[in-house]
Design a protein around this motif. Sequence first.
Motif: not given
Length: 596
Positions: A502-503, A512-514, A534-536, A581-582
């Motif tokens: 997220c950072l 941003p969230g989890v 940012i994703g993989l 995304k993510g």
Amino acid sequence: MLPLFSVKAALFIIIGICCFCPCPATAGAIQHYDVGVLALRGDDHAKKSWQPTLHWLESQIPNTTFEMHTYDFDELDDAFRHNQLDFLLTSPGQATKIARQYQLNWLATQKTAYSSNSTHSIASVVVVRSDSPYQTLKDIERASIAAVSEKAFGGFLALRYELDKLDFFSRSFFRNIQFTGPPTDKLLLDVLDKSLDVAIVPACTLENMVKEGLLQRDQFRVLEKKHPHDSVCAVTTALYPNWTLAKTTRASNEIGKKVTQALLSLPEYSKAAAAAGNIGWTLPASSVHVDKVFQHLDMHPLQASWQEGLFKWLTKNQLITFGIVLFLIILNVYHFWLEYHFNRSKKDLERTLFDLKEKNTMLEHAQRTMIVGELGSSIAHEINQPLSTIKNYSEGIQRRLDQGMTAEELAPFLGKIHQQVGVAGDIVQRLRSLIKRTPSERVICDPAAFIKESLELIEFDFQALKIDLKFSEEGTPIQGEFDYIGMQQVMLNLLRNAKEACLANLEWDTSPGVSVELLYGENDIVIRVADNGIGLEANEETLKEPFFTTKQDGLGLGLAICRDVIDAHHGHFIIQPARPKGCEVTVIIPIKREQK
């Protein structure tokens, strides 16, 4: 007067000479002979059957006595080998085996009126009750079966020969047959009272017992019944030669000749013939068919065993034997060499595995320590809360003491201070357990427990960085057996990776969230950690490799340790992109319902 006196004197002299002078005896010395008889139907029956024949021999051969000794198969063999007998009267099987190994002269074979072939009346008979379910020989595979002896030719071997030719049964069938010993009469009586299903007896045993009033013919049935050579007795096998009288080396050829002549002159309808159940005697019958039976069963005394044949071949081919022995020696040396190197390699491998486990433990410890370091702000916040509360209560107590409050009034505040000390101690203990955990230390718990505890450790850090953290549960809670600290380490790794993702995302469309989801299934649990970062940055195969990391100061052990812990729980670890995304990480762990 003188002449009269002279005549009387002469008479006295003649009488004296006759009485006192040594003269040849008019009668020769009595010769004693021992006769061994096989008593299949018992001693009494054997004596009743064969004693009249011995009396006939005594009547035909002056100055002789013949003493009968009754034996079973083993006893007769033993008496013969110890040279205790002059004559043998036994079955064709035993007579053939002895004659092939020792000097034994066959004198005569008895004749019978049981078939058109007067010298053949020996056979095996398989007898069952008339109401028995067994109809053929194939049916008796699992029946309880008995015979008088495994050496009895008519009582067992002839049948085994027939069954072996037909290839009906395996060797285990013959091993299950009981051998009761004489008398054979008991076998049929046991079948009658249902102690046995099947009896194997010599030919005409059933008919003779019926004739003697011991049994009724309609109570029994003969399997595979046949009448070879118009035999009056029902049999199961072919007919073989009758019993034979034989002479051992202990008796002279002269007495053997006289016994043979006496037997051949025995009238067909004499009392001796009637008692023995024969119609006299004839020249010895050929034992060729008996030899074939023994050869087929690999029991012939002149047959060499495979061990003897192998030894003979090796002796004849000494060069090949030497080569085989040398090959075996080399093979054994090579085997010991391989075993030595295998054991040495095994020890090296065990030592390497032990070193790897130690290094793996050290790396895990380093990774856990790094996590604790990264969670410094959260840990400081968690510990600061109970410390601040303790400080506030302590200052309050000081002011109240200045105001003159009693100890009883201050007791509740002291209790609250004690409670906050416990909270701080629990926080420290959790951190110590995380750093110094024991591998595979499993406890029964709800998976929500280690998830919530992990969230508490990292929650302040997320709030400080303004990352939204959500937790949800779905389904009926299930308790299972977990490596509690290991699973806590997995959760902290996943949450830390999600935070950093997220950072690293500089293009925020949303905040941003989890999210952490716990799903209780029928036989498993699913833990899903998703972020919108940012994703993989690499494919899944690359992410599986140990020491792979995208961080400058990272060890690259986080995901590898996660996989090890999940594998130890027989679970699955899945990493995939999240939409839009993510990244999304899914952990699936099986749980048995009895562990609820």
